[in-house]
Structure formats: C-alpha cells, structure tokens
Design an enzyme around this catalytic site. Sequence first.
Site, PDB file in Angstrom:
ATOM      1  N   LYS A  22       0.896  -1.222   0.074  1.00 54.54           N
ATOM      2  CA  LYS A  22       0.134   0.151  -0.007  1.00 54.54           C
ATOM      3  C   LYS A  22       0.963   1.307  -0.102  1.00 54.54           C
ATOM      4  O   LYS A  22       0.482   2.121  -0.563  1.00 54.54           O
ATOM      5  CB  LYS A  22      -0.979   0.101   1.269  1.00 54.54           C
ATOM      6  CG  LYS A  22      -1.683  -1.102   1.459  1.00 54.54           C
ATOM      7  CD  LYS A  22      -2.996  -0.812   2.428  1.00 54.54           C
ATOM      8  CE  LYS A  22      -2.368  -1.100   3.882  1.00 54.54           C
ATOM      9  NZ  LYS A  22      -1.642  -2.246   4.322  1.00 54.54           N
ATOM     10  N   ARG A  67      11.802  -6.128   3.912  1.00 51.08           N
ATOM     11  CA  ARG A  67      11.843  -4.835   4.070  1.00 51.08           C
ATOM     12  C   ARG A  67      12.594  -4.638   5.315  1.00 51.08           C
ATOM     13  O   ARG A  67      13.439  -3.355   5.448  1.00 51.08           O
ATOM     14  CB  ARG A  67      10.271  -4.292   4.627  1.00 51.08           C
ATOM     15  CG  ARG A  67      10.183  -2.742   5.099  1.00 51.08           C
ATOM     16  CD  ARG A  67       8.783  -2.215   4.920  1.00 51.08           C
ATOM     17  NE  ARG A  67       8.018  -2.733   6.031  1.00 51.08           N
ATOM     18  CZ  ARG A  67       6.606  -2.333   5.942  1.00 51.08           C
ATOM     19  NH1 ARG A  67       6.200  -2.044   4.849  1.00 51.08           N
ATOM     20  NH2 ARG A  67       6.100  -2.968   7.123  1.00 51.08           N
ATOM     21  N   ARG A  75      -9.584   0.514   9.337  1.00 49.80           N
ATOM     22  CA  ARG A  75      -9.108  -0.803   9.485  1.00 49.80           C
ATOM     23  C   ARG A  75     -10.184  -1.673  10.271  1.00 49.80           C
ATOM     24  O   ARG A  75      -9.902  -2.930  10.322  1.00 49.80           O
ATOM     25  CB  ARG A  75      -7.950  -0.399  10.284  1.00 49.80           C
ATOM     26  CG  ARG A  75      -6.409  -1.483   9.780  1.00 49.80           C
ATOM     27  CD  ARG A  75      -5.490  -1.191  10.776  1.00 49.80           C
ATOM     28  NE  ARG A  75      -4.384  -1.668  10.549  1.00 49.80           N
ATOM     29  CZ  ARG A  75      -3.219  -1.088   9.906  1.00 49.80           C
ATOM     30  NH1 ARG A  75      -3.520   0.097   9.497  1.00 49.80           N
ATOM     31  NH2 ARG A  75      -2.219  -1.660   9.899  1.00 49.80           N
ATOM     32  N   ARG A 129      11.284  -1.163  11.912  1.00 50.46           N
ATOM     33  CA  ARG A 129      10.050  -0.733  12.672  1.00 50.46           C
ATOM     34  C   ARG A 129       9.750  -1.905  14.009  1.00 50.46           C
ATOM     35  O   ARG A 129      10.224  -3.195  13.618  1.00 50.46           O
ATOM     36  CB  ARG A 129       8.739  -1.025  11.847  1.00 50.46           C
ATOM     37  CG  ARG A 129       8.338   0.145  11.101  1.00 50.46           C
ATOM     38  CD  ARG A 129       7.223   0.285  10.049  1.00 50.46           C
ATOM     39  NE  ARG A 129       6.241  -0.567  10.599  1.00 50.46           N
ATOM     40  CZ  ARG A 129       5.086  -0.537   9.851  1.00 50.46           C
ATOM     41  NH1 ARG A 129       5.059  -0.063   8.711  1.00 50.46           N
ATOM     42  NH2 ARG A 129       4.178  -1.407  10.302  1.00 50.46           N
ATOM     43  N   ARG A 179      -0.424  -8.817  13.505  1.00 48.81           N
ATOM     44  CA  ARG A 179      -0.994  -7.973  12.900  1.00 48.81           C
ATOM     45  C   ARG A 179      -1.810  -8.657  11.682  1.00 48.81           C
ATOM     46  O   ARG A 179      -2.811  -8.062  11.135  1.00 48.81           O
ATOM     47  CB  ARG A 179       0.261  -7.095  12.004  1.00 48.81           C
ATOM     48  CG  ARG A 179       0.888  -6.050  12.824  1.00 48.81           C
ATOM     49  CD  ARG A 179       1.985  -5.699  12.561  1.00 48.81           C
ATOM     50  NE  ARG A 179       2.423  -5.141  11.210  1.00 48.81           N
ATOM     51  CZ  ARG A 179       3.526  -4.970  10.513  1.00 48.81           C
ATOM     52  NH1 ARG A 179       4.396  -5.582  11.037  1.00 48.81           N
ATOM     53  NH2 ARG A 179       3.784  -4.358   9.327  1.00 48.81           N
TER      54      ARG A 179
HETATM   55  P1  ADP Z   1       1.212  -2.120   8.110  1.00 45.99           P
HETATM   56  O1  ADP Z   1       2.458  -2.237   7.498  1.00 45.99           O
HETATM   57  O2  ADP Z   1       0.922  -3.316   8.965  1.00 45.99           O
HETATM   58  O3  ADP Z   1       0.044  -1.858   7.113  1.00 45.99           O
HETATM   59  P2  ADP Z   1       0.749   0.423   9.377  1.00 45.99           P
HETATM   60  O4  ADP Z   1       1.952   1.244   9.442  1.00 45.99           O
HETATM   61  O5  ADP Z   1      -0.345   1.023   8.521  1.00 45.99           O
HETATM   62  O6  ADP Z   1       1.337  -1.088   9.196  1.00 45.99           O
HETATM   63  O7  ADP Z   1       0.304   0.480  11.082  1.00 45.99           O
HETATM   64  C1  ADP Z   1       1.055   0.096  11.843  1.00 45.99           C
HETATM   65  C2  ADP Z   1       0.344  -0.044  13.310  1.00 45.99           C
HETATM   66  O8  ADP Z   1      -0.376   1.246  13.542  1.00 45.99           O
HETATM   67  C3  ADP Z   1      -1.044  -0.979  13.153  1.00 45.99           C
HETATM   68  O9  ADP Z   1      -0.405  -2.453  13.642  1.00 45.99           O
HETATM   69  C4  ADP Z   1      -1.660  -0.638  14.388  1.00 45.99           C
HETATM   70  O10 ADP Z   1      -1.313  -0.852  15.726  1.00 45.99           O
HETATM   71  C5  ADP Z   1      -1.568   0.788  14.267  1.00 45.99           C
HETATM   72  N1  ADP Z   1      -2.754   1.389  13.276  1.00 45.99           N
HETATM   73  C6  ADP Z   1      -2.523   2.271  12.153  1.00 45.99           C
HETATM   74  N2  ADP Z   1      -3.682   2.467  11.664  1.00 45.99           N
HETATM   75  C7  ADP Z   1      -4.618   2.034  12.222  1.00 45.99           C
HETATM   76  C8  ADP Z   1      -5.902   2.071  12.416  1.00 45.99           C
HETATM   77  N3  ADP Z   1      -6.712   2.764  11.235  1.00 45.99           N
HETATM   78  N4  ADP Z   1      -6.685   1.644  13.412  1.00 45.99           N
HETATM   79  C9  ADP Z   1      -6.040   0.995  14.431  1.00 45.99           C
HETATM   80  N5  ADP Z   1      -4.747   0.850  14.673  1.00 45.99           N
HETATM   81  C10 ADP Z   1      -3.971   1.466  13.518  1.00 45.99           C
END
Ligand code: ADP
Length: 193
Positions: free
Chosen positions: A13, A127, A88, A139, A150
């Site tokens: 994404k 990554r 989400r 991260r 996740r």
């Molecule tokens: P990924 O690489 O898993 O898509 P993101 O960078 O989008 O990860 O998000 C990292 C973390 O931030 C998630 O695992 C969650 O803890 C938190 N997070 C991000 N966006 C949301 C959301 N819309 N609702 C709840 N938690 C979120």
Amino acid sequence: MRLILLGPPGAGKGTQAARLMEKYNIPQLSTGDMLRAAVKAGTPTGLRAKSVMDAGGLVSDEIVVGIIADRIREADARNGFILDGFPRTVAQAEALDTLLARNDMRLDAIVELKVDEAALLARIEKRARETVAAGGVVRADDNPEAFKVRLDAYRAQTAPVSAYYAGKGGLKTVDGMAPIDAVTAAINGALGG
Ligand code: ADP
C-alpha cells in the site's frame, strides 16, 4: 481524487500510495505513519498507542478516527487524499462515512490489493533487511511475532471492511502479487486512466 487503499500488512500500500500521490498531487494519509510520528514525538496519543502498536495490535478506533477527522480538513487535502491503513475496522469505515458527509466529501474509489498471505512475512522480512542495510531503524512491529498479531488483526477486523465497501459498490480489486509497475498500471486502470 479521494481514495482508500486496502490490503494486508506488506501488501504494498505504501509503495503504491507514493506513486498515486505524485500522479494526482494529493497527500497520502497513513494512520500508521501518523501514529509512529506521535510515538516519536512523545505526544499523549503516542504514549497511549505505543505498546499496542509494538505488539502488532490495533489502536482504538477513537484515537485513529480523531486523527483522520483533523487531517482530512487540512489545506493540502482539499483536492483529495489517499487513505492508507484507515479504515481498518468496520466501525472506522462507518465513522469515515459520517466524517465525509459532514465535510461534503465523497470517496471516488476503494482499491484493494490482494496478496497471498504466504508471501507477506517474506516481504516484511525483506523490508527489515533493506532498512538495516540502508542504516535505518527497523519498525518495532516488523518481526515475526508482532507480524502474526498484525495478520490476525487484519483477518478478524480489516477483511470485513472490504466486504463493507463491496456491499456499497465502488470496491476495485487489484492483484498485489504482480510486479510493482504492473500493480501501479492495474490501479491506474481501475481508476480510469
Ligand atoms: P502495516 O504495515 O501493518 O499496514 P501501518 O503502518 O499501517 O502497518 O500501521 C502500523 C500499526 O499502527 C498497526 O499495526 C496498528 O497498531 C496501528 N494502526 C495504524 N492504523 C490504524 C487504524 N486505522 N486503526 C487501528 N490501529 C492502527
């Protein structure tokens, strides 16, 4: 152009959002990036979110909806935005509908990247390796344990968001296993050019 990118962690994404940002000259609104910035800055939101994020769980709907409510009203988002990592949960999708209606905004498309789950952990590990090689900091949630949480959160809470939008119409599904440029082309095709 107002769009949502849906897909599991590691689906690509962020990579595609960066390209769409350039093409349409609109910002990428990544709740993950915004939360990580809050953690780094030590804000009250960051302090509340940190342990949940590190473990791979979801931050409360209330926190992320609050962040997005403020962000979509900023000047740079006037011509549109790409939502990455939000909504989400179905509750977040419903809250977004309310927010958009209140601001007289409409979504143009919801694009879902479909990826084999078996490929995701390998992508995340790659990554992490590339980040280390570039001298960066991996991260806290890019490790196998947090990744499993996740993915579980994705299956239980985020997969139903696709069904929510499919039911309303406007969901476009793209093969996220294709090479990066082919995914970009497929997204552009789905968006009408
Ligand atoms: P990924 O690489 O898993 O898509 P993101 O960078 O989008 O990860 O998000 C990292 C973390 O931030 C998630 O695992 C969650 O803890 C938190 N997070 C991000 N966006 C949301 C959301 N819309 N609702 C709840 N938690 C979120």
